[in-house]
Design an enzyme around this catalytic site. Structure first.
Site, PDB file in Angstrom:
ATOM      1  N   SER A   8      -7.919  -2.851  32.745  1.00 35.12           N
ATOM      2  CA  SER A   8      -7.328  -4.055  32.155  1.00 35.12           C
ATOM      3  C   SER A   8      -8.291  -4.641  31.134  1.00 35.12           C
ATOM      4  O   SER A   8      -9.462  -4.863  31.435  1.00 35.12           O
ATOM      5  CB  SER A   8      -7.040  -5.097  33.247  1.00 35.12           C
ATOM      6  OG  SER A   8      -6.429  -6.239  32.706  1.00 35.12           O
ATOM      7  N   CYS A   9      -7.799  -4.858  29.910  1.00 34.09           N
ATOM      8  CA  CYS A   9      -8.597  -5.498  28.867  1.00 34.09           C
ATOM      9  C   CYS A   9      -7.959  -6.843  28.518  1.00 34.09           C
ATOM     10  O   CYS A   9      -6.818  -7.104  28.899  1.00 34.09           O
ATOM     11  CB  CYS A   9      -8.692  -4.604  27.623  1.00 34.09           C
ATOM     12  SG  CYS A   9      -7.143  -4.356  26.739  1.00 34.09           S
ATOM     13  N   PRO A  10      -8.676  -7.727  27.830  1.00 36.85           N
ATOM     14  CA  PRO A  10      -8.144  -9.075  27.568  1.00 36.85           C
ATOM     15  C   PRO A  10      -6.789  -9.086  26.864  1.00 36.85           C
ATOM     16  O   PRO A  10      -5.902  -9.852  27.232  1.00 36.85           O
ATOM     17  CB  PRO A  10      -9.231  -9.714  26.703  1.00 36.85           C
ATOM     18  CG  PRO A  10     -10.484  -9.038  27.137  1.00 36.85           C
ATOM     19  CD  PRO A  10     -10.083  -7.616  27.411  1.00 36.85           C
ATOM     20  N   GLY A  12      -4.708  -6.512  26.694  1.00 31.85           N
ATOM     21  CA  GLY A  12      -3.757  -5.695  27.440  1.00 31.85           C
ATOM     22  C   GLY A  12      -2.973  -4.736  26.572  1.00 31.85           C
ATOM     23  O   GLY A  12      -1.834  -4.393  26.889  1.00 31.85           O
ATOM     24  N   THR A  16      -6.789  -0.934  27.647  1.00 33.31           N
ATOM     25  CA  THR A  16      -6.227  -0.750  28.982  1.00 33.31           C
ATOM     26  C   THR A  16      -5.700   0.667  29.166  1.00 33.31           C
ATOM     27  O   THR A  16      -6.004   1.343  30.162  1.00 33.31           O
ATOM     28  CB  THR A  16      -5.085  -1.755  29.213  1.00 33.31           C
ATOM     29  OG1 THR A  16      -5.620  -3.084  29.150  1.00 33.31           O
ATOM     30  CG2 THR A  16      -4.429  -1.536  30.564  1.00 33.31           C
TER      31      THR A  16
END
Length: 474
Positions: A8-10, A12, A16
């Protein structure tokens, strides 16, 4: 060995799914005899969700995340926490730690309201594998972005379609349908700072931090609470979020009688935290931070010539340097936050620089095919598509294979494009980049927007191909 993973990345969007793909591909190659399932928590929600039975049977968990995720379900399992970029760039090293048995067992201490001893806190920080400040900030940013996107697009559409030129600029007549849409867009912006603060606090203290964080963020953004014409803006929101989070976390750690424990998370912690944060902002922090924001806004409004060039150079370099990593996100957050302050020219420069790395590397791989292996030429096609929709991460495969030539080239290209955009008055009303933002009418001065992208892309492609040698020559 059976492993599970969560990515999960900020934003998304890109990191991700790239991390999930890399982990799966590396496991499938067979070097480690590992079977893996990856849950992605992107912008469209949770996909490929891990079941309780799968978690029970797993030998370990990889959490490649740059924002807060639910941890209770992994209690008692071996959990390796790392940045999402680590899963993209060095999945082999992550797998090797499980093979070597060098992974700690996760104990849900904080979630069970057990006070942390100092050595436990040090160990928790050590196991995070990432700066907890950055993780919490990015958690707030990830929830804030949809509000800025929706608000910015609605404002841009209402001005672009329903606006009329006047001596004060574009104005939407009050009797027009587009005026209602403009008001909806402005309403979306009012949620920006409270949401940012609320989810920073949630990342630190879980749900008890949500109400104090959002209320603190609202107070920070509303100058009338502390006698200021302007609010404390996104800086105030960040301060309110961290204050609420750590105060709530501290109250959670206090031992209380068992009969009071049930009402602690729903009544005592939110109420006491809200009162403390509100007091601090109304009587201590609000006015100074608001003055700081007014000074920053005035400084940006007064920037001309060389000062604008310097700002563009710095922002362009930050965007390209780690292609979606922490440095990139700091620049992106600054641009997104300043949209709410009316300084859309900053996001205009960022919108150009965001797409130049993938477009430049994609073009480079087409112009000099003999300098790229087959896998890179295929990655170049994907990079072109990713660049069109503003995904900087499309350049990562090239940078991972040849960082000393690729990273300087994409930085110079992004800096060039950012300077052209800044000096020509390109603006962007939404926190995103690439040609796609022009398609949705979010950009002003569209011709120079595309000129800046084109020039920056050509600079990157030309520079990297001059630096690279043909594949057969090493």
């Amino acid at each position: 060995m059976k492993l599970l993973a969560v990515t999960s990345c900020p934003n998304g969007i890109a990191h991700t799914y790239m991390a999930a793909q890399k982990l799966t591909k590396t496991a499938d190659e067979g070097d480690f005899d590992i079977e893996i399932k990856v849950e992605t928590q992107g912008s469209i929600g949770v996909e490929n969700e891990l079941t309780p039975e799968e978690i029970r049977q797993a030998d370990g968990i990889i959490l490649a995340v740059d924002k807060a995720v639910e941890m209770d379900r992994f209690h008692g399992k071996k959990v390796l926490q790392c940045a999402v970029a680590d899963a993209i760039r060095k999945p082999e090293a992550l797998f090797q730690r499980f093979v070597d048995g060098n992974v700690p067992v996760y104990e849900a201490k904080v979630e069970k309201d057990t006070p942390l001893k100092s050595n436990d806190a040090d160990e928790e920080k050590k196991e995070k594998g990432q700066n907890p400040f950055y993780r919490s900030l990015m958690n707030g940013v990830s929830f804030m972005i949809p509000f800025v996107v929706v608000g910015g697009l609605l404002i841009a559409l209402s001005l672009g379609i329903g606006g009329e030129p006047t001596a004060k600029g574009m104005v939407v007549p009050e009797d027009s349908m587009w005026h209602s849409i403009l008001m909806v867009g402005q309403a979306a912006f009012t949620f920006m700072v409270p949401i940012l603060a609320g989810y920073i606090a949630v990342s630190i203290a879980d749900r008890p931090g949500l109400a104090p964080g959002m209320i603190g963020g609202y107070i920070a953004a509303t100058g009338s609470f502390y006698g200021s014409e302007a609010g404390a803006g996104f800086i105030g929101g960040i301060v309110a979020g961290f204050l609420a989070g750590y105060i709530a976390k501290w109250i959670k750690s206090i031992r209380v009688p068992q009969m009071i424990q049930p009402i602690m998370p729903i009544l005592v912690i939110p109420l006491v935290t809200t009162l403390i944060v509100a007091f601090l902002f109304i009587f201590v922090l609000g006015a100074p931070i608001a003055s700081l924001m007014q000074g920053l806004t005035g400084f940006l409004e007064g920037m001309q010539g060389s000062s604008k060039v310097l700002l563009a150079l710095i922002l362009g370099a930050m965007i390209a340097f780690d292609m979606g990593g922490p440095i990139n996100k700091v620049a992106f957050l600054f641009g997104a936050a300043m949209i709410g302050e009316g300084q859309t020219f900053i996001m205009g420069a960022l919108a150009v620089s965001i797409c130049i790395p993938p477009l430049g590397m994609g073009l480079a791989s087409l112009l000099a095919k003999r300098k790229y292996v087959e896998a890179e030429r295929e990655a170049g096609k994907a990079a072109l598509a990713m660049g069109l929709v503003g995904i900087t991460e499309g350049a990562i495969p090239f940078a991972a294979g040849d960082p000393l030539r690729v990273i300087p080239s994409i930085m110079v290209g992004s800096m060039t494009g950012a300077v052209i955009a800044m000096l020509s008055g390109v603006t962007d009303h939404v926190p995103h980049g690439g040609p796609i933002v022009a398609v949705v009418q979010a950009v002003d001065n569209i011709p120079m927007f595309f000129v800046a992208i084109l020039v920056g892309t050509l600079v990157t492609a030309t520079m990297v191909n001059l630096l690279k040698k043909p594949v057969q020559d090493g």
